[in-house]
Design an enzyme around this catalytic site. Structure first.
Site: not given
Length: 328
Positions: A52-54
């Site tokens: 889910v990062y970025g």
């Protein structure tokens, strides 16, 4: 950089990790490439990310860079799965979601396996044994070499690890737990760290610099223009650590740094790096210069008297049931 075993496993990682929370969002490919090169040149191996990062951009960037800039075999890629962009269900620990998320991560990362796969958070709506079955399938299939968890409280961590240890040889031992840990946030010392130590699980501290506050950059009461505190998306993330209690701790760190002729960043990072049970703090630097400052802590060991002073000024209040009531 020295290497440490991750928990009671054979996996060894650099004693500082590189975080990628802002990659694909605030950190573009050129800056990410520079960070990775500086980290690897210093002997760093552990790079931590999440699906889910970025919105997947962090994994995509890392996948583009590993192999071209640094040898894949010399990088310990750690990613996470389980967080979902759904306000009604923030976490999904179901077997179907986790395994599909892992496959998507492998595609973005441009690799056949991840070295460490972590369940991003506990999902109360899914039976824990189902979540852990996904972990076992991932490792048995070769898509993950080792497994861990993230943001599990003490009883959740103990339950998960004990379940995995109940059938040695058929279930995957948990190697790690990732939790926020710094001089400004010592809550893990109450139950998580004791559980992890007893069960042979290594701690990967996130936000080891107190979300940047322990560097001293906010001491004047205003956020520097390019800091997280001045960012529209991250200001609320920093705000809880800008209170009076935090200010006293930052002052103590600054005094210690002045006495040692180093920076507050180095003092704060050395303190958490050398705490019992810690494997590798995850450092989320914005620039190569910031990362270089963090990596310079490799040669720093804090004197015992300074460690005791920092322990005292930042001591969390733990009463019942931790307090010894036998004398009453």
């Amino acid at each position: 950089m020295d290497l440490r075993h991750l928990g009671r496993t054979g996996l060894r990682v650099s004693r500082l990790g590189l975080g990628t929370l802002t990659w694909g969002r605030d950190t573009g490919e050129q800056d990410a490439a520079e960070l990775l090169k500086v980290f690897w040149a210093a002997g760093g191996t552990l790079v931590d990310t999440a699906d889910v990062y970025g919105d997947g951009g962090a994994e995509y960037l890392l996948g583009r860079l590993v192999g071209d800039l640094v040898p894949r075999a010399e990088v310990v890629i750690a990613t996470k799965a389980g967080s979902v962009p759904d306000p009604d269900r923030r976490f999904d620990g179901s077997r179907g979601h986790l395994l599909a998320a892992l496959d998507a991560s492998l595609t973005r990362l441009n690799t056949d396996y991840v070295d460490l796969w972590q369940v991003h958070a506990f999902d109360p709506a899914t039976p824990l044994d189902e979540t852990l079955q996904a972990v076992d399938i991932a490792v048995a299939s070769g898509r993950a070499r080792y497994a861990g968890v993230s943001n599990f409280c003490g009883w959740q961590l103990a339950k998960a690890a004990t379940w995995q240890l109940a059938s040695p040889g058929t279930r995957t031992r948990l190697a790690s737990t990732q939790m926020e840990y710094s001089l400004l946030q010592r809550g893990v010392e109450r139950e998580v760290l004791p559980a992890a130590s007893d069960l042979g699980i290594g701690l990967l501290p996130s936000s080891p610099l107190g979300r940047g506050v322990l560097t001293g950059k906010y001491r004047q009461g205003t956020a520097p223009p390019e800091s997280r505190g001045a960012s529209e998306g991250l200001a609320a993330f920093v705000a809880p650590y800008l209170d009076e209690t935090a200010s006293r701790i930052v002052d103590a760190v600054t005094i210690a740094a002045d006495g040692l002729a180093v920076t507050p960043l180095q003092v704060a990072l050395a303190w958490v790096r050398d705490r019992p049970g810690v494997a590798a703090p995850i450092v989320g630097a914005r620039t190569a210069r910031q990362l270089g400052q963090a990596l310079s802590v490799e040669d720093l060991s804090l004197p015992d008297e300074i460690c005791r002073a920092l322990d005292d000024v930042s001591a969390p209040v733990h009463r019942y049931p931790d307090h010894d009531w036998s004398a009453l």
